[in-house]
Design an enzyme around this catalytic site. Structure first.
Site, PDB file in Angstrom:
ATOM      1  N   LYS A 168       0.855  -1.180   0.000  1.00  0.00           N
ATOM      2  CA  LYS A 168       0.000   0.000   0.000  1.00  0.00           C
ATOM      3  C   LYS A 168       0.894   1.235   0.000  1.00  0.00           C
ATOM      4  O   LYS A 168       1.944   1.246   0.666  1.00  0.00           O
ATOM      5  CB  LYS A 168      -0.890  -0.016   1.247  1.00  0.00           C
ATOM      6  CG  LYS A 168      -1.928   1.114   1.291  1.00  0.00           C
ATOM      7  CD  LYS A 168      -2.822   0.995   2.546  1.00  0.00           C
ATOM      8  CE  LYS A 168      -3.888   2.082   2.594  1.00  0.00           C
ATOM      9  NZ  LYS A 168      -4.748   1.983   3.794  1.00  0.00           N
ATOM     10  N   SER A 213      -9.786   2.224   2.962  1.00  0.00           N
ATOM     11  CA  SER A 213      -8.859   2.942   2.113  1.00  0.00           C
ATOM     12  C   SER A 213      -7.871   2.060   1.370  1.00  0.00           C
ATOM     13  O   SER A 213      -7.277   2.497   0.388  1.00  0.00           O
ATOM     14  CB  SER A 213      -8.059   3.936   2.968  1.00  0.00           C
ATOM     15  OG  SER A 213      -7.226   3.251   3.892  1.00  0.00           O
ATOM     16  N   SER A 227     -10.122  -0.129   7.136  1.00  0.00           N
ATOM     17  CA  SER A 227      -9.491   0.053   5.820  1.00  0.00           C
ATOM     18  C   SER A 227      -8.823  -1.183   5.234  1.00  0.00           C
ATOM     19  O   SER A 227      -8.440  -1.178   4.069  1.00  0.00           O
ATOM     20  CB  SER A 227      -8.470   1.188   5.883  1.00  0.00           C
ATOM     21  OG  SER A 227      -9.122   2.431   5.852  1.00  0.00           O
TER      22      SER A 227
END
Lengths: 486, 481
Positions: free
Chosen positions: A79, A154, A178
């Site tokens: 990420k 997210s 997330s």
């Protein structure tokens, strides 16, 4: 060769060890998939082609010398919230579009040490603030199950990429859901560990007391492999916990007969989509069939969690994001006339609307005269919520519920309604407030779209929820369902 | 109207650690800009603070020295504000729960009375960097070497009633932190910084007047002058019908005045909250006990020991223990030279006098304690006279040589051989028959004064090297008959 992207970490590790293929071949295979398939998804924002091939060559050398570990040569994605030395770390924001990190996050360096190959960085909501991946400066990520729908957020880029088999696995972070919510919406397995289990050093902070990194994979078994390498005390993170890492893999095959699983009453109330309820019930039947005992459990204060979260998280983010001031790194406005102008324009241009909204909420909640009514009260609510969980775990081993009230929603559907967007994390947030470990794993599809079953463990009980998830995955094929065209 | 002054002080002391409070970077003073700032100090994305244990020990030592309660649980908080030399956009400090709770120190007033001043609290925090406004053509340079330097902020109660009391309190705190070795006390380099909160009220009034906060007080002298100016200013404002504004004022030493910096309305809302990157600081009894075991001797104890162990007067003991550096210096000298009173005189009169004249403090002394001890030792063992010693001291001041080397190379060793002295004495008497006759005829009470002439002649002939005591004795004996 063409099926390499369908193999598990254990299978790939064995294949690499046996010389059936090299890490370089494996890496090229995934690079090619990203180049071919990601255009319609936008899940990868930075492709580290050269660096990944160099890492793969190094992994092959390690394998040849017999010095390989189980993750050596396995290609994954990080990420874009994790600092990666020499590689742009933009955190989904224009603010850091030009930021090349001078160091590796602990999660990154640990996985690097284990021999993992980083293919690139995944798209995400800006500074991890969002539940649909639509707040990213790099544009929204699309859900591989239906490209008109969001992947959740997210960690939406990581979830979409793993679901589309563009990497073996990916890392994610979870502040209010997330990891779990996008895992649920994309049909993969995502684990948020106990707060303090994985180092936060080098993970760009959103809400420090809630943020936690974890694996996003296709199965509980793969998650156990990855978590084993990520977890552990880090002296550079004062909130990481100095205690040994459990043998997650060793625990996977434990019998779950007699395990007491609490069904959280509040997670099955009116807000839950009926199809989702049905999917959860199928999963519960399966658990019973495997010998688990289902018990009704109440978390009476869980309905306060969204409100408490949207005070604590913005408050911390308003302070954490102060360092992005245009002075030392990141976006700086053109020709500032003075200091005030430098601050105002750099931040106004660098941050998107959702980030600004949360900074304003947070600064307000912390301001003199409001602190007691908001921040302090929210921290008290947090304690009450943690107490609910503590009581629940006196009677059960694991808690269960949906990870999200509904399946993936359409792009734009909630972008103009922040409150409805915030409510998509209604089942995940309480876990962050309490600091507990939880995972989301695929349950039966609902109208052709993935549904996430959430398993919540007691503190440091990652091994137990992985065990339960693995046993379910041994007995079902829900986690093997794939979006068409990938 | 009779006015009463009320003063409280906030003192920032820089702690003498090797590394910063939340990172491993060095805190040495004077390095090239931005060479002693690591990613943590620079506030890079993703970095986290880790508390340096050494600062906790130093805070515990201070708290114990001022008889304060050490908090078993204290909390680091973020003080949020934007400034270019504050890399994270917040300063990590302690707000609601400081590590050191209420304590007190006793100061000596001019009338000889002792007064107790309350220490409200002392808390740990990180320093900011420096903004450099010169040399950048209208721009501002940022040096982050100082960012993250550990500070202990010591806050007093508003217990002081005059500038002199404030200075006495500040000196006391300075003495304590330097004795403890937790701060080098260097005001020029900013290791010891004072802010004063000053207000006035009609004598007899209970309620405090509106206060102003004075900044930029980097010497005890400026502290005193700034307070005195501010007190007069506030009284003028009130007596001419105005009201004192609560504000921060900067002291200008050139003009000897205070000027408004910012008023309360312009003050920041710092949005304090507990720093989620740092767990509450928990201190157990064992840690405190272990830390206090390393507590150095405090000024009062040392003063008393100097009186008893060295037989010094109260005054001498007080002067020599005024700073730890002086007391340490003195003890090195005594260890070498032995004669405690002689050492005290030489340190206080000759050394301090010379330093004073040269405008140096003890730390800048060209003569080290070891070398100075070597000099006093040669007076104590009669190798040289006190007078010659002054010459030797002057030579030492300008060189690196030891006293012995100078005595040797300049041939200054005292003549104590009585035969040699007697020969010179005889020579002098023979050359001055008239004066000898006059002396013998003179009344007894005039003779001591007249003896000086002969002593002078003998010393001159011996180039100052004859032992004056022996010379005196010999002359007296020989002139009798």
């Amino acid at each position: 060769m063409s099926e390499l992207h369908l193999k598990s970490i254990a299978e790939l590790s064995a294949g690499l060890a046996a010389g059936e293929y090299s890490s370089e071949e494996l890496t090229r295979h995934f690079l090619a998939r990203i180049q071919e398939l990601d255009e319609g998804l936008n899940s990868v924002v930075t492709l580290a082609e050269e660096a990944s091939l160099a890492a793969a060559a190094a992994a092959d050398a390690r394998i040849a010398k017999g010095e390989a570990g189980p993750l050596t040569g396995i290609p994954i994605l990080h990420k874009d919230i994790f600092c990666t030395q020499g590689v742009r770390t933009a955190c989904g924001s224009r603010m850091l579009d030009n930021f090349i990190s001078p160091y590796d996050a602990t999660v990154v360096s640990r996985l690097k040490d284990a021999g993992v190959v980083m293919l690139g960085k995944t798209n995400m909501d800006e500074f991890a603030m969002g539940s649909s991946n639509e707040t990213s400066y790099y544009g929204p990520v699309r859900n591989p199950w239906d490209r008109d729908r969001v992947p959740g957020g997210s960690s939406g880029g990581s979830a979409a990429a793993v679901a589309a088999r563009l990497a073996v696995a990916a890392t994610g972070t979870d502040t209010g859901g997330s990891i779990r919510q996008p895992a649920a919406l994309c049909g993969i397995t995502g684990l948020k560990p106990t707060y303090g289990r994985v180092s936060r050093y080098g993970m760009i902070a959103f809400a420090s007391s809630l943020d936690q990194a974890g694996p996003m994979t296709r199965s509980a078994e793969d998650a156990a492999w990855l978590l084993a390498a990520m977890a552990g005390f880090d002296e550079r993170d004062s909130t990481s916990v100095d205690r040994p890492v459990d043998d997650y893999l060793g625990q996977l095959d434990q019998d779950i007969k007699g395990l007491r699983v609490g069904v959280v009453k509040e997670f099955f109330e009116d807000g839950l989509n009926p199809g989702m309820r049905e999917s959860m019930e199928t999963a519960m039947e399966q658990l019973k069939a495997l010998g688990a005992e289902l018990v009704d459990v109440s978390l009476p204060n869980s309905h306060h969690s969204v409100a408490a979260y949207y005070v604590v998280a913005p408050a911390e983010c308003s302070s954490n994001l102060s360092r992005f001031d245009g002075v030392r790194f990141g976006h700086r406005c053109e020709n500032p006339v003075d200091l005030e102008d430098l601050y105002k324009r750099s931040r106004a241009e660098g941050f998107g609307p959702e980030v600004k909204r949360r900074i304003m909420i947070g600064a307000y909640a912390l301001s003199a005269g409001y602190y007691d009514a908001y921040y302090l009260k929210a921290q008290q609510v947090r304690q009450v919520i943690a107490d609910d969980f503590r009581k629940a775990f006196e009677n059960v081993d694991v808690l269960l519920g949906p990870a999200s009230p509904e399946t993936a929603f359409r792009l734009g559907e909630k972008s103009d309604d922040p409150v409805s967007m915030y409510l998509s994390d209604i089942y995940t947030i309480a876990v962050n407030l309490a600091g507990l470990p939880a995972l989301s794993m695929p349950a039966p599809l609902v109208d052709g779209l993935p549904a996430g079953l959430q398993l919540i463990g007691n503190y440091f009980d990652e091994g137990r929820i992985l065990n339960l998830a693995h046993q379910l995955q041994q007995a079902t094929d829900w986690h093997l369902q794939m979006p068409e065209g990938y | 109207m009779q006015w009463e002054t009320v003063i409280g002080l906030e003192i920032h002391t820089q702690l003498t650690t090797n590394s910063k409070i939340f990172s491993g970077a060095s805190i040495a003073f004077g390095a090239e800009p931005n060479t002693q700032a690591c990613l943590v100090d620079l506030g890079f994305p993703g970095v986290l603070p880790v508390l340096n244990e050494a600062v906790v020990k130093k805070a515990i030592l201070f708290g114990t020295a001022v008889d304060a309660k050490i908090a078993r649980r204290s909390v680091f908080a973020r003080k949020n504000y934007f400034y270019p030399d504050l890399p994270k956009g917040y300063q990590i400090s302690q707000f609601e729960l400081p590590i050191v709770g209420p304590g007190h120190v006793d100061i000596l007033l001019a009338d000889g009375q002792s007064k107790r001043v309350g220490v409200t609290r002392a808390h740990l925090e990180e320093d900011a960097g420096k903004s450099l406004h010169e040399d950048f053509q209208g721009m501002t340079g940022i040096d982050l070497n100082r960012a993250g330097t550990p500070l202990l902020e010591i806050v007093s109660e508003p217990d002081m009633r005059s500038a002199k009391e404030a200075v006495a309190y500040a000196k006391k705190i300075h003495q304590i932190v330097t004795y403890l070795g937790i701060c080098d006390g260097n005001m020029q380099e900013g290791s010891f910084r004072m802010d004063a909160n000053v207000s006035v009220r009609p004598r007899g009034e209970e309620k405090l007047g509106t206060r102003t906060e004075l900044k930029n007080l980097n010497s005890f002298r400026f502290l005193e002058k700034a307070i005195n100016f501010e007190v007069d200013r506030q009284i003028d404002v009130i007596e001419s019908g105005g009201q004192v504004t609560q504000e921060t004022r900067l002291y200008d030493p050139q003009k000897d005045e205070t000027r408004s910096m910012r008023s309360k309305e312009e003050a920041n809302d710092y949005r304090y909250f507990p720093d989620p990157d740092l767990l509450p600081l928990l201190i157990d009894e064992d840690f405190i006990a272990e830390t206090v075991r390393e507590m150095p001797e405090l000024p009062e104890a040392r003063r008393q020991r100097f009186e008893t162990q060295y037989g010094l007067s109260a005054y001498d003991a007080d002067v020599l223990t005024a700073t730890r550096a002086q007391a340490d210096f003195y003890e090195v000298v005594v260890a070498q030279a032995g004669d405690a009173k002689l050492c005290a005189n030489w340190v206080m009169v000759e050394l301090f006098g010379a330093l004073n004249k040269a405008g140096l403090d003890l730390g800048g002394s060209p003569v080290s304690a070891e070398r100075f001890g070597g000099l006093v030792k040669r007076i104590a063992d009669n190798t040289i006279s006190g007078k010659i010693a002054k010459t030797v001291f002057e030579a030492m001041w300008d060189s690196e040589d030891s006293a012995d080397a100078i005595i040797e190379s300049k041939g200054l060793k005292q003549i104590t051989d009585s035969g040699a002295i007697e020969a010179i004495v005889d020579e002098v008497l023979a050359e001055n028959t008239q004066q000898v006759e006059n002396y013998r005829k003179a009344p007894e009470d005039k003779q001591p004064k007249m003896l000086g002439f002969f002593v002078g002649q003998v010393m001159k002939k011996s180039q100052g090297k004859a032992n004056p005591k022996q010379v005196n004795q010999l002359l007296q004996d020989k002139l009798k008959n």
